[in-house]
Design an enzyme around this catalytic site. Structure first.
Site, PDB file in Angstrom:
ATOM      1  CG  MET A   1     -24.080  71.850  86.294  1.00  0.00           C
ATOM      2  SD  MET A   1     -22.772  73.019  85.875  1.00  0.00           S
ATOM      3  CE  MET A   1     -23.410  74.526  86.573  1.00  0.00           C
ATOM      4  CD  GLU A   2     -26.853  71.451  81.995  1.00  0.00           C
ATOM      5  OE1 GLU A   2     -26.502  70.242  82.042  1.00  0.00           O
ATOM      6  OE2 GLU A   2     -26.049  72.380  82.105  1.00  0.00           O
TER       7      GLU A   2
ATOM      8  N   GLY B   1     -20.543  64.379  86.127  1.00  0.00           N
ATOM      9  CA  GLY B   1     -19.557  63.923  87.103  1.00  0.00           C
ATOM     10  C   GLY B   1     -20.069  62.654  87.775  1.00  0.00           C
TER      11      GLY B   1
ATOM     12  CD  GLU C   1     -23.095  68.413  76.854  1.00  0.00           C
ATOM     13  OE1 GLU C   1     -22.628  67.928  77.897  1.00  0.00           O
ATOM     14  OE2 GLU C   1     -23.941  69.328  76.865  1.00  0.00           O
TER      15      GLU C   1
ATOM     16  CB  ILE D   1     -19.869  68.752  92.098  1.00  0.00           C
ATOM     17  CG1 ILE D   1     -21.335  69.217  92.148  1.00  0.00           C
ATOM     18  CG2 ILE D   1     -19.417  68.162  93.434  1.00  0.00           C
ATOM     19  CD1 ILE D   1     -21.635  70.344  93.101  1.00  0.00           C
TER      20      ILE D   1
ATOM     21  CG  ASP E   1     -16.140  65.583  86.074  1.00  0.00           C
ATOM     22  OD1 ASP E   1     -16.661  66.142  85.099  1.00  0.00           O
ATOM     23  OD2 ASP E   1     -16.695  65.512  87.187  1.00  0.00           O
TER      24      ASP E   1
HETATM   25  N1  ADE Z   1     -20.894  68.084  84.345  1.00  0.00           N
HETATM   26  C1  ADE Z   1     -19.796  67.342  84.126  1.00  0.00           C
HETATM   27  N2  ADE Z   1     -19.081  67.195  85.269  1.00  0.00           N
HETATM   28  C2  ADE Z   1     -19.753  67.870  86.223  1.00  0.00           C
HETATM   29  C3  ADE Z   1     -19.513  68.123  87.593  1.00  0.00           C
HETATM   30  N3  ADE Z   1     -18.426  67.637  88.194  1.00  0.00           N
HETATM   31  N4  ADE Z   1     -20.407  68.873  88.278  1.00  0.00           N
HETATM   32  C4  ADE Z   1     -21.500  69.382  87.642  1.00  0.00           C
HETATM   33  N5  ADE Z   1     -21.760  69.190  86.355  1.00  0.00           N
HETATM   34  C5  ADE Z   1     -20.914  68.440  85.637  1.00  0.00           C
END
Ligand code: ADE
Length: 232
Positions: free
Chosen positions: A175-176, A78, A12, A155, A199
């Site tokens: 996550m941040e 995600g 990133e 997730i 995703d």
């Molecule tokens: N970052 C990218 N995909 C993610 C997901 N499915 N869950 C948490 N953080 C992510």
């Protein structure tokens, strides 16, 4: 103006590092901060590492040690909003922790107990507009302005995706972002988070993440770089 630019992973920030002029490198609390310029803007680039604690720590250092005036967070996420496909983009209107749960004491899901003000931290209106404008100009991707939810889990579960939709009306999960948002807000620093979907946070998420992270990161990089060019 001095921009703090944060990514969670190497992918990133790597491209960004090659495009900026690095004048000095600093290390605080094991995090490397690249001080320099891009498109004639002062900036500090860093990789905070994965998760909310790393993100919070790094954001506070950007503010305390470097006096950054604006925070941009870039990376992958995600998709939760049903209209989003892999490669599409989310510009944060706000960010909130989905994994803080003190409902046993009567607080709402995602609510930080005994905390004054909203636990849904609002992104800066001007930065949202600039991010959206450059995203429209530079990509042909679907762009959603919406709430980003963050937690210390990757997730990969369709049922939990439904929960995040129902409980938070989230556009995407990562996550941040909420940690960056909270620290920036408490310091009165404008922020925005730009996430490219790697995703759909479902059963195929880990494979999709592995396949699309580099591509999605590339796109996030393009947007942050274009934002710096665009801002006067
Ligand atoms: N970052 C990218 N995909 C993610 C997901 N499915 N869950 C948490 N953080 C992510």
């Amino acid at each position: 103006m001095k921009f703090g630019i944060i990514g969670a992973m190497n992918e990133e920030i790597e491209r960004m590092k090659t495009e900026m002029t690095v004048l000095k490198t600093h290390i605080y609390a094991t995090v490397t901060f690249y001080e320099g310029t891009m498109h004639e803007k002062d900036m500090i680039l860093c990789k905070c590492g994965v998760g909310k604690v790393n993100a919070a720590l790094t954001t506070q250092i950007l503010i305390d040690k470097f006096a950054t005036t604006h925070i941009l967070f870039t990376g992958v996420a995600g998709a939760i909003d049903e209209s989003l496909d892999v490669g599409d983009l989310v510009v944060s209107t706000s960010a909130m922790q989905h994994d803080i749960d003190v409902t046993a004491l009567g607080f709402k899901k995602g609510q930080i107990p005994y905390f004054e003000g909203s636990s849904d931290f609002k992104a800066d209106k001007d930065l949202i507009e600039i991010a959206t404008t450059v995203a429209k100009e530079k990509t042909d991707r679907h762009i959603v302005q919406g709430k980003i939810v963050s937690g210390d889990q990757f997730i990969s579960n369709h049922d939990y995706v439904q929960t995040l939709r129902k409980d938070f009306d989230a556009a995407c999960v990562e996550m941040e972002g909420a940690a960056v948002a909270q620290v920036a807000t408490l310091n009165d620093i404008p922020f925005v988070i730009i996430r490219s979907m790697s995703d759909k946070a479902n059963g195929e998420a880990s494979m999709s993440f592995a396949e699309f992270t580099v591509l999605a990161s590339e796109q996030s990089h393009l947007l942050v770089s274009s934002m710096l060019k665009y801002i006067n």
